[in-house]
Write a protein that holds these residues in place. Sequence first.
Motif, PDB file in Angstrom:
ATOM      1  N   ARG A 142      37.557  37.637  43.790  1.00 42.43           N
ATOM      2  CA  ARG A 142      37.979  38.392  42.608  1.00 42.43           C
ATOM      3  C   ARG A 142      39.494  38.581  42.582  1.00 42.43           C
ATOM      4  O   ARG A 142      40.050  39.119  41.624  1.00 42.43           O
ATOM      5  CB  ARG A 142      37.296  39.758  42.567  1.00 42.43           C
ATOM      6  N   ARG A 180      28.768  38.611  39.076  1.00 35.92           N
ATOM      7  CA  ARG A 180      29.889  38.450  40.016  1.00 35.92           C
ATOM      8  C   ARG A 180      30.710  37.209  39.670  1.00 35.92           C
ATOM      9  O   ARG A 180      30.703  36.205  40.388  1.00 35.92           O
ATOM     10  CB  ARG A 180      29.376  38.361  41.454  1.00 35.92           C
ATOM     11  N   GLY A 181      31.451  37.288  38.587  1.00 34.14           N
ATOM     12  CA  GLY A 181      32.147  36.113  38.069  1.00 34.14           C
ATOM     13  C   GLY A 181      33.491  35.810  38.694  1.00 34.14           C
ATOM     14  O   GLY A 181      34.193  34.926  38.212  1.00 34.14           O
ATOM     15  N   GLY A 185      34.939  35.991  34.591  1.00 39.50           N
ATOM     16  CA  GLY A 185      33.612  35.450  34.340  1.00 39.50           C
ATOM     17  C   GLY A 185      33.712  34.204  33.473  1.00 39.50           C
ATOM     18  O   GLY A 185      33.180  33.147  33.803  1.00 39.50           O
ATOM     19  N   THR A 203      30.060  41.842  36.101  1.00 43.01           N
ATOM     20  CA  THR A 203      31.019  41.186  36.986  1.00 43.01           C
ATOM     21  C   THR A 203      32.032  42.167  37.561  1.00 43.01           C
ATOM     22  O   THR A 203      32.115  43.325  37.152  1.00 43.01           O
ATOM     23  CB  THR A 203      31.720  40.039  36.236  1.00 43.01           C
ATOM     24  N   THR A 225      31.946  45.529  33.129  1.00 38.18           N
ATOM     25  CA  THR A 225      33.094  45.269  34.008  1.00 38.18           C
ATOM     26  C   THR A 225      33.637  46.595  34.539  1.00 38.18           C
ATOM     27  O   THR A 225      34.548  47.177  33.952  1.00 38.18           O
ATOM     28  CB  THR A 225      34.199  44.503  33.260  1.00 38.18           C
TER      29      THR A 225
END
Length: 483
Positions: A142, A180-181, A185, A203, A225
């Motif tokens: 991330r 969980r992008g 994402g 995400t 988010t």
Amino acid sequence: MNKQLSSLFLLLLIVLPLQAIELNVRDLGAKGDGKHLDHVAINRAIDSCVAQGGGRVVVPSGRYLCGSIRLKSHVELHLEAGATIVAAPASMKAYDESEPFEGPEYQDGGHTYFHNSLIWADGQTNIAITGQGMIDGEGLTRKDTERAGQVQGGSIGTGDKAVALKCCRQVLLRDFTIFRGGHFGVIITGCELVNIDNLTIDTNRDGIDIDCCKFVSVTNSKINTPHDDALVLKSSYALKKPVACEEVMISNCLVTGYKLGTLLDGTRQPEKVNWVCGRIKLGTESNGGYRNITITNCTCLWSSGLAFEEVDQGRMENITVSNITMEHVHHYPIYVTTGCRNRGPRERKDISYGGNIQLSNIIATDVDSLAGIILTGMPGTPLRNISLSNIYIQYRGGGGESLSQKTYREQGTNYPEPRWAGPTPAYGLFARHVDGLQLHGLTFETQRPDYRHAVILDDVQQQEITQLKAPVWGKASKIMIVN
């Protein structure tokens, strides 16, 4: 073949075009067991599909551990119900190297590099990702880790985006789920004719970023988010020139800031308030500006407010926002600003501009007391033609009398985030450097008394105010005008 039969055959080709092929990735070697790397087989299926003129690549039920999947022209990647593409960990070194980027990087690495993503396409036409399956970015980072000067092209062996599309045309993203992008994402940059419909995204950073794009619709999507923005329009310098983000429609979407994963599992657990979460936003990267943007029929829960920020020398104009419902709003309900961060080439002489912006039919309840509606231009370059109508906001209240005397900072070169500026001296609306302000049918309420002014107009010209309802306490004014 005689002439008559030949004519009939040609007619059938026109009326009944050849059917696109359909390839199952398991037939080309994919295991779907969550243990073996399957992106090689999926890429083989995509290449075979392209070689045969295009069609659909089907990913059936199973868990497909993958590195980079390269989507190509005239291919639909279809994720069937029960199919999950799982991002491989960085230790498996399964991601493509990020492409070289020559010249200064005025934007973050996540906006600069695309090939180091789980699913990516660059310069492709007529591409699609569809189906009821899932993309799980378990192995993605991330963090914004890409920088020039590292390994070739800036790659450090990680994947940091679930879906990354650059300079593509005729794009369809429909029906699938992202969990969980990574850093983004979905990020689409420099793309045209894009249809994003019925996505569900839960995400750990941004949900959907639309950067330097044209003719885009985002509809019927749900985006959670808790640690960053949900749905963002940007116009960065990723294309090495200022390119506007324009002709964009966002409608019938839900954005939230619940704990990661709790939108998907149905528990919808409130997250500790972050600096920002779950909001619909324009900015902050704004070199090319925004034009002809419509946002309508959206709901925002446990999220930050609406933010429209032009701080990098572009033009933000012709923006229409309507029919928005917000509940449990962090920090502020509506924020429109210009500034001079000027994150771009120093030789540019343009000045950030914002104008022709209308917001109507908005309800926001349980709104943080930090700031009211904020509308701020710059000295000598005001916001122009701003209209707010039929808006109801319930604030938590509690502001002390001393805050009504606070000098609120100019935006200037600061990062445009109200949290860093602290409380506004007006609990309901603070406007400064605006030429042409229409306020019609605004109603403010507070859960507790708030001793700040209800409305402050500082260097606001040609204002028109009707049907304003706002309580005041102590020495505060309903409308404080500062020239």
